[in-house]
Design a protein around this motif. Sequence first.
Motif, PDB file in Angstrom:
ATOM      1  N   TYR A   1      95.954  26.279  -4.104  1.00 10.14           N
ATOM      2  CA  TYR A   1      95.310  26.775  -2.902  1.00 10.14           C
ATOM      3  C   TYR A   1      94.212  27.768  -3.300  1.00 10.14           C
ATOM      4  CZ  TYR A   1      99.067  24.941   0.058  1.00 10.14           C
ATOM      5  OH  TYR A   1      99.944  24.116   0.714  1.00 10.14           O
TER       6      TYR A   1
ATOM      7  N   GLN B   1      92.202  31.151  -1.798  1.00  7.98           N
ATOM      8  CA  GLN B   1      92.276  32.179  -0.760  1.00  7.98           C
ATOM      9  C   GLN B   1      91.065  33.094  -0.867  1.00  7.98           C
ATOM     10  OE1 GLN B   1      95.802  34.632  -0.801  1.00  7.98           O
ATOM     11  NE2 GLN B   1      95.485  35.329   1.299  1.00  7.98           N
TER      12      GLN B   1
ATOM     13  N   GLY C   1      90.206  38.101   2.827  1.00 11.32           N
ATOM     14  CA  GLY C   1      90.433  38.241   4.254  1.00 11.32           C
ATOM     15  C   GLY C   1      90.799  36.967   4.974  1.00 11.32           C
ATOM     16  N   GLN C   2      91.050  35.905   4.215  1.00 14.20           N
ATOM     17  CA  GLN C   2      91.381  34.609   4.820  1.00 14.20           C
ATOM     18  C   GLN C   2      92.762  34.148   4.364  1.00 14.20           C
ATOM     19  OE1 GLN C   2      89.126  33.078   6.989  1.00 14.20           O
ATOM     20  NE2 GLN C   2      88.019  35.007   6.722  1.00 14.20           N
ATOM     21  N   GLY C   3      93.283  33.139   5.042  1.00  9.36           N
ATOM     22  CA  GLY C   3      94.510  32.524   4.587  1.00  9.36           C
ATOM     23  C   GLY C   3      94.239  31.521   3.476  1.00  9.36           C
ATOM     24  N   PRO C   4      95.253  31.180   2.726  1.00 14.02           N
ATOM     25  CA  PRO C   4      95.074  30.171   1.661  1.00 14.02           C
ATOM     26  C   PRO C   4      94.648  28.830   2.248  1.00 14.02           C
ATOM     27  CG  PRO C   4      97.151  31.359   1.385  1.00 14.02           C
ATOM     28  CD  PRO C   4      96.621  31.733   2.726  1.00 14.02           C
TER      29      PRO C   4
ATOM     30  N   PHE D   1     101.520  35.676   7.151  1.00 15.31           N
ATOM     31  CA  PHE D   1     100.758  34.457   7.402  1.00 15.31           C
ATOM     32  C   PHE D   1     101.618  33.463   8.167  1.00 15.31           C
ATOM     33  CE2 PHE D   1      97.034  35.096   4.751  1.00 15.31           C
ATOM     34  CZ  PHE D   1      97.474  36.013   3.796  1.00 15.31           C
TER      35      PHE D   1
ATOM     36  N   PHE E   1      97.300  27.379   6.820  1.00 15.88           N
ATOM     37  CA  PHE E   1      97.604  28.781   7.072  1.00 15.88           C
ATOM     38  C   PHE E   1      96.671  29.383   8.109  1.00 15.88           C
ATOM     39  CE2 PHE E   1     100.616  30.062   3.788  1.00 15.88           C
ATOM     40  CZ  PHE E   1     100.487  29.073   2.832  1.00 15.88           C
ATOM     41  N   GLY E   2      97.180  30.394   8.816  1.00 18.84           N
ATOM     42  CA  GLY E   2      96.324  31.272   9.583  1.00 18.84           C
ATOM     43  C   GLY E   2      95.658  32.274   8.652  1.00 18.84           C
ATOM     44  N   LYS E   3      94.850  33.172   9.217  1.00 19.53           N
ATOM     45  CA  LYS E   3      94.078  34.096   8.401  1.00 19.53           C
ATOM     46  C   LYS E   3      94.885  35.280   7.903  1.00 19.53           C
ATOM     47  CE  LYS E   3      89.533  33.080  10.317  1.00 19.53           C
ATOM     48  NZ  LYS E   3      88.298  33.635  10.921  1.00 19.53           N
ATOM     49  N   GLY E   4      96.070  35.479   8.436  1.00 16.32           N
ATOM     50  CA  GLY E   4      96.891  36.590   7.995  1.00 16.32           C
ATOM     51  C   GLY E   4      96.740  37.821   8.888  1.00 16.32           C
TER      52      GLY E   4
END
Lengths: 113, 114
Positions: free
Chosen positions: A35, A37, A40-43, B89, B104-107
């Motif tokens: 993955y 990442q 500031g973002q999700g994987p 997440f 995934f979402g952005k967290g």
Amino acid sequence: GAGVSQSPRYKVAKRGQDVALRCDPISGHVSLFWYQQALGQGPEFLTYFQNEAQLDKSGLPSDRFFAERPEGSVSTLKIQRTQQEDSAVYLCASSKRSSEKLFFGSGTQLSVL
Amino acid sequence: GDSVTQMEGPVTLSEEAFLTINCTYTATGYPSLFWYVQYPGEGLQLLLKATKADDKGSNKGFEATYRKETTSFHLEKGSVQVSDSAVYFCALTKGQGGSEKLVFGKGTKLTVNP
């Protein structure tokens, strides 16, 4: 026991350089994922292996990205001619079998200057 | 395509406060839903999951219920601790073809103050 190990922990590359990121999954784990990442973002999914077979590479952003797992254990993610937009944390994850619990490594933080 | 939207952070709470982190999803079919947690300096860890509608996942005092009618999977905890400070997440997987790739979402970063 040992978890998923990734190396190096940090990598700084000049734009245009090639880099290789290593993932040692948990011993005996069949499934392996990469993955990406961004800050500031999700994987985001890059690619998936079952043993040595790369079954899904739909997430690789360009043909500069290449992954392999030749003996069904250690995997290497290679990025050729790195660009600034490649700067991110690259995460590896493994599981005993598909659909079972995923274990993530701590990632390799790549900075392209 | 499939996607996950979770509430923007950061979230700052005092110890023993109630926590809710909202998560909604867009997906065809019947995805499985997950919450992962990333503690400072550590890898992502599975916190809890639910595989079908109305299932409730729970772990370490955290809970989330799979609500198909509202396409939601909100994370809750009744009394947070300083040690819960982490990034959370929300994620889904469709598991097609044996590949359980996660979306995934952005967290959401949570800070709990003593």
